[in-house]
Every structure is written in structure tokens, then in C-alpha cells.
Design an enzyme around this catalytic site. Structure first.
Site, PDB file in Angstrom:
ATOM      1  N   GLY A  61       4.819  -4.220  -6.324  1.00  7.45           N
ATOM      2  CA  GLY A  61       4.744  -3.320  -6.712  1.00  7.45           C
ATOM      3  C   GLY A  61       4.346  -2.722  -7.307  1.00  7.45           C
ATOM      4  O   GLY A  61       3.532  -3.756  -8.062  1.00  7.45           O
ATOM      5  N   CYS A  88       5.252 -11.033  -4.243  1.00  3.58           N
ATOM      6  CA  CYS A  88       4.558 -10.177  -5.733  1.00  3.58           C
ATOM      7  C   CYS A  88       5.792 -10.357  -6.436  1.00  3.58           C
ATOM      8  O   CYS A  88       6.389 -10.731  -6.731  1.00  3.58           O
ATOM      9  CB  CYS A  88       3.541  -9.081  -5.069  1.00  3.58           C
ATOM     10  SG  CYS A  88       2.543  -8.789  -5.923  1.00  3.58           S
ATOM     11  N   GLU A 178       1.147  -9.963   3.516  1.00  2.08           N
ATOM     12  CA  GLU A 178       1.253  -8.649   4.865  1.00  2.08           C
ATOM     13  C   GLU A 178      -0.197  -7.923   4.533  1.00  2.08           C
ATOM     14  O   GLU A 178      -1.083  -7.435   5.487  1.00  2.08           O
ATOM     15  CB  GLU A 178       1.369  -7.813   4.253  1.00  2.08           C
ATOM     16  CG  GLU A 178       1.212  -7.113   3.355  1.00  2.08           C
ATOM     17  CD  GLU A 178       1.795  -7.323   0.867  1.00  2.08           C
ATOM     18  OE1 GLU A 178       2.331  -8.259   1.820  1.00  2.08           O
ATOM     19  OE2 GLU A 178       2.096  -6.401   0.923  1.00  2.08           O
ATOM     20  N   ASP A 234       0.563  11.594  21.144  1.00  2.00           N
ATOM     21  CA  ASP A 234       2.176  11.886  20.660  1.00  2.00           C
ATOM     22  C   ASP A 234       3.313  12.865  21.090  1.00  2.00           C
ATOM     23  O   ASP A 234       4.222  12.562  21.756  1.00  2.00           O
ATOM     24  CB  ASP A 234       2.427  11.927  18.564  1.00  2.00           C
ATOM     25  CG  ASP A 234       1.904  11.204  18.020  1.00  2.00           C
ATOM     26  OD1 ASP A 234       1.641  10.009  18.031  1.00  2.00           O
ATOM     27  OD2 ASP A 234       1.598  11.573  17.145  1.00  2.00           O
ATOM     28  N   LYS A 382       2.339   4.290  15.024  1.00  2.00           N
ATOM     29  CA  LYS A 382       1.234   4.826  15.949  1.00  2.00           C
ATOM     30  C   LYS A 382       0.956   3.666  17.546  1.00  2.00           C
ATOM     31  O   LYS A 382       1.368   4.303  18.726  1.00  2.00           O
ATOM     32  CB  LYS A 382      -0.356   5.171  15.092  1.00  2.00           C
ATOM     33  CG  LYS A 382      -1.124   6.093  16.332  1.00  2.00           C
ATOM     34  CD  LYS A 382      -0.763   7.552  16.530  1.00  2.00           C
ATOM     35  CE  LYS A 382      -1.378   8.566  16.969  1.00  2.00           C
ATOM     36  NZ  LYS A 382      -1.450   9.851  16.990  1.00  2.00           N
TER      37      LYS A 382
END
Ligand code: XMP
Length: 527
Positions: A61, A88, A178, A234, A382
Site C-alpha cells: 500500500g 511490503c 507479485e 465475455d 479475463k
């Protein structure tokens, strides 16, 4: 299939401490075949624990833990026996809650940083080298680990850069595992999930399909369902999934507005139907759209007209389907929407109805045509939707289709939309698409609008004579999310081939130009 887990059972919660990293972490967890869900850091600890999380990850953050109003961590989250991994800011919040020391040392680290791992057989670092490059972004540093924590990595600016406690199953790293710049980041994350938290890694496309099918069956029961197919990824995958779940209870409506690219209507009407067995109603509204667009050049007016006509046509088709279903004694109760997880997270949470984004998602139906929504993709990213589509046998041309605007080629003709101009654009666009695919550039390019400057003519020469034709613009862009974009550096020989073929094969076009503008300041589409 009664032993199929409910999808949202025992998620890994990713607690969002307010940076853009939480969604990325959630995706990385899914890449490790583990289900994850993003929750805000303002969610109360007992609410988090009520979700019976399999593990909790505390994201990075932007704040310093010292700042007034900085989000903090309720120690109850760490006392519940749930495995926790702080990253973090989340790492520092964990230190504060557990009684360690975070200090402003003046030794902030930003960017790629070498880290020394002191135990390469630990839970997090098992199977990795003792030196690895990690992505840092911190001003404050942990100088003293909380009691019971074993320090397993350090950097020059962070003496306590990672810690682990296998007994309480609490873990943390100062960096961002990540992001791709952390070379062993995904391995560290997987070690936490599979070794630390002991999870199975059973979130695979196959299992996801089974669980979603089960869920749709539960929701829909024996009621009828309606879906507006646009030809995009989609709505196609959502429809295929609902078809797999409830078969002929689903009716899809495809409005052919005549503004799709070459071959796309056929892909929906034939290939998609053959592959999925969907019951499809095709409405040929090409003439209706053309006459509504006659004489109109203003982009916004074109969009409004296309949106309005779409609703009119869909509404009529829906009434027909609803009417005949009622006569058969099975009223239509549900409408399928291809809402995805990022829309759900960005519109504020996991429950309730996500925003309806654009006209082809069918907003604005009248009161007597209101349906409950089935949104089978609302937990998926997605790339997961594409995997689910492949698992369901949706044709690859549809699964890998690049984004295409709802108003279609209507906003790629600068000037009035006519049948003849649509034919010209479709021919040029098909050549560009084929050549880009043949060059293997489909996955590198986010999308490549081909735009016809219908109101512009320029002089050219072809054979013995002069020509007075239209230019087309190639607009290949690279992007993550269409919010910003850069023009793609397509190799010159590919551009040359596209240009030669278009000017040879499309008689009305005598010039091909390349758009080399990023977004901002240019948008991706020209209108
Ligand atoms: P722009 O041109 O704003 O486009 O940079 C960003 C992304 O949105 C798509 N786009 C649309 N999609 N209805 C849609 O469904 C629209 O009216 C529309 N206009 C633009 C565009 O193709 C790009 O992916």
C-alpha cells in the site's frame, strides 16, 4: 457432482491496503491454481474470518505505518489460526500488530534489489537460490522482528526482509513477490500457498467449469434464461457456460447490426452454435441500422443512434422469446451478463450487481422486461475467462478475439456510414488482421482498429492512371487495460505487406497510413 466445491468456499483473501497491487496478487494466486478474493482493509476482522478463508494475504500500500489514518491490521486476523502472508506494507502492518519494530532508517529501497536468503530450505524459500533479485518499494524498514519470528532474508536496506513462523503459520516479505521483477516471486507465493498454508491447487479451468455449471443450475432451477450475444469473448463464454448448465432453457439473441467485421457474424451464427449447441435467435437488423445512420457523421450522434437501435431491436426480440416461453408455461426470469471480476472489485465489492458498462451489455430495458441477472463470470479475470472458454469448446477465434467496440465499424468510418463504405472497410480490415495473425502478432497487439477516412480523398497513381481514393489508418496498440496505450512497433515488412495488399486488393483505397500516437493524448478508436 455433489462433491464439487462451491466456488467461493474457503477463498484466499487478499486484503487491499490501498495500492494497485491487490488485484495483481489475486491473479497470481489464481495462477497458482488457488481461488482468491480481494477485500478492502476496512473490512472488520470478524467479517473476514466469517468467510472462513483458507489463507490471508496482506497487500502492499502507499502509506507509511506511521502516518495518521494509515490503515492498520487488527491482531485478531493473526490470532485466528489462519495462515497469513504479509507483503511490503502488509508485512510492516503485521510487524506492528505483533510487537516488532518498524523504523524510518533513511535507507529506503526502490526497484530491483539483491536479497540474501539465509535458509533455502525454509517454507517460503525452499528450492530457491540464496541470492535473488526482489522488487522493493519502501521508506520504512523493519529493524526488529516480532517474538517467535525467524528472519530468513535480508537486504542492505532491510535487515529483516523476510520472516517465517511455521507454528503460527505467519509469513512475510518486505518486497513485492507479485511483480515480475521479483525473479522468484511466484515461487515464494506458491510456497506460501501450497507448503505454508497446505492448500491443494485445485482451481483449474476444468474444476472451475464444473463448479460454475453447478452454481448456474442452482441459481436458475427450471426457469428460462435470455442472453444477448455480441460476438465478444465475455458474452460468448458466459452463454456457453449457461448452455452447459441448463441447455435449452437458454435462448441467445444475436443482433446483426451489420457493423461487425468480415466473418464475425458467421462465427457467431455458425461456429459458435455448432460448438456449443446454443439455441440462437438471429435478428437481421442491418437495414434498420443503416437507415437510422443515414446522413449522420458526428461520432457521438452515431454512438447514440447505434445504442438506441440496439435496445429497440433487442427489446422486440426479447419480447418474442418471453412471450413464447410464457405460452409454454416457462417464463423467462434471468438475463445473462458477462460481468468480470475486475468490474466487481472496482465497483466496490463481491456482492450485489455490478455496473452495466455499455450499450451492448443491455442496459435500459423497460420495466416489464426486467430480469434477474446471472453473471457466471463475475469471479473470473479475463485470462481465466479465456481458459474457461477453451475448456467449454468455444472456437479459438472467439476466445482470443481482441477487444472490439459495441458500435463496431460504425465508429471506424470517419464520416457517414454507408453499406458501400462498410464493405471497403471490412475488406481492408480483413487483410490487416490476416497479415498481423500470420506474423504471429495477435497476442502482442492489444487491438488494431483499421479506420476508413471516408471523407478524405487523395491523389494516387496506379498502372497508367491517376486515382482519387480514400486513406485507411492502421492503429495497432499495445495496452494492459485500454486506459493507456502505446502504438505497437509492428515490423516494417509486415506493415509493407499490409499496405501493398490493401492498395492492390481494395480498389477504393489508395493510401495506407500508420497512427503513431500513444494514449493519451490520442484515444484508441478514432471516433
Ligand atoms: P478509446 O477509443 O476510448 O477506447 O481509447 C478504449 C477501449 O474501449 C473500446 N471502445 C468501446 N467499447 N463501446 C464499447 O463497448 C464503445 O462505445 C466504445 N468506444 C471505445 C475501444 O475499442 C478500446 O478497447
Amino acid at each position: 457432482m455433489s462433491d464439487t466445491p462451491h466456488l467461493s468456499d474457503r477463498p484466499v483473501l487478499v486484503v487491499d491496503f490501498g495500492a494497485q497491487y491487490a488485484q495483481l496478487i489475486a491473479r497470481r494466486v489464481r495462477e497458482a491454481n488457488v481461488f482468491s478474493e480481494v477485500v478492502p482493509s476496512t473490512m472488520a476482522a470478524d467479517e473476514m474470518l466469517a468467510k472462513e478463508p483458507a489463507a490471508i494475504i496482506l497487500s502492499g500500500g502507499p502509506s507509511s505505518v506511521y502516518e495518521e489514518g494509515a490503515p492498520s491490521l487488527d491482531p485478531a486476523v493473526l490470532d485466528a489460526g489462519v495462515p497469513v502472508f504479509g507483503m511490503c506494507y502488509g508485512f510492516q502492518a503485521m510487524v506492528q500488530a505483533l510487537g516488532g519494530t518498524v523504523e524510518r532508517t533513511g535507507l529506503g529501497e526502490y526497484g530491483s534489489t539483491p536479497a540474501q536468503v539465509s535458509d533455502t530450505s525454509s517454507t517460503l524459500f525452499n528450492g530457491q537460490p540464496s541470492e535473488q533479485s526482489v522488487w522493493m518499494s519502501h521508506g520504512d524498514a523493519v529493524t526488529e522482528a516480532p517474538d517467535g519470528m525467524r528472519v530468513t532474508a535480508s537486504t542492505s536496506g532491510a535487515p529483516v526482509a523476510a520472516f517465517e513462523d511455521d507454528e503460527r503459520r505467519l509469513y512475510g516479505v518486505q518486497w513485492h513477490p507479485e511483480v515480475m521483477h521479483s525473479t522468484f516471486g511466484q515461487r515464494v507465493l506458491e510456497n506460501f500457498l501450497l507448503r505454508g498454508a497446505g492448500l491443494d491447487g485445485d482451481w483449474t479451468a476444468h474444476n472451475v467449469v464444473e463448479a460454475l455449471v453447478e452454481q448456474v443450475r442452482e441459481t436458475v432451477g427450471d426457469k428460462r434464461v435470455l442472453c444477448a450475444l455480441s460476438g465478444g469473448v465475455d458474452s460468448s463464454v458466459a452463454a456457453a457456460l449457461v448452455q452447459r448448465a441448463v441447455g435449452d432453457q437458454l435462448t441467445c439473441v444475436f443482433v446483426d447490426h451489420g457493423l461487425l467485421r468480415s466473418g464475425e457474424a458467421e462465427q457467431v451464427e455458425k461456429d459458435f452454435v455448432d460448438a456449443t449447441g446454443v439455441d440462437l435467435v438471429v435478428v437481421d437488423a442491418r437495414e434498420q441500422f443503416l437507415s437510422a445512420l443515414a446522413g449522420v457523421s458526428d461520432p457521438e450522434t452515431k454512438r447514440k443512434i447505434i445504442g438506441r437501435e440496439f435496445i429497440r431491436v433487442f427489446e422486440q426480440a426479447a419480447r418474442d422469446v418471453v412471450g413464447s416461453a410464457e405460452r409454454e408455461g416457462h417464463p423467462v426470469e434471468f438475463l445473462v451478463q458477462g460481468t468480470l471480476y475486475p468490474d466487481v472489485v472496482e465497483s466496490g465489492g463481491g456482492t450485489g450487481t455490478a455496473n452495466i458498462k455499455s450499450h451492448h451489455n443491455v442496459g435500459g430495458l423497460p420495466d416489464d422486461l426486467q430480469f434477474k441477472l446471472v453473471e457466471p463470470l463475475r469471479l473470473l479475470f479475463k485470462d481465466e475467462v479465456r481458459q474457461v472458454g477453451l475448456e467449454l469448446g468455444v472456437p479459438e477465434e472467439i476466445v482470443w478475439r481482441q477487444p472490439f467496440p459495441g458500435p463496431g465499424l460504425g465508429i471506424r468510418i470517419v464520416g457517414e456510414v454507408t453499406a458501400e463504405r462498410l464493405d471497403i472497410l471490412r475488406a481492408a480490415d480483413q487483410i490487416a488482421r490476416r497479415e498481423l495473425s500470420a506474423a504471429g502478432l495477435d497476442r502482442e497487439i492489444w487491438q488494431c482498429p483499421v479506420v476508413l477516412l471516408a471523407d478524405v480523398r487523395s491523389v494516387g497513381v496506379q498502372g497508367d492512371g491517376r486515382t482519387y481514393g480514400h486513406p485507411v489508418v492502421l492503429r495497432p496498440v499495445s495496452s494492459e487495460d485500454a486506459m493507456t496505450a502505446d502504438w505497437t512497433r509492428v515490423p516494417y515488412d509486415v506493415l509493407a505487406k499490409i499496405s501493398t495488399r490493401i492498395t492492390n486488393e481494395v480498389p477504393e483505397v489508395n493510401r495506407v497510413v500508420l497512427d503513431v500516437t500513444s494514449k493519451p493524448p490520442g484515444t484508441i478508436e478514432w471516433e
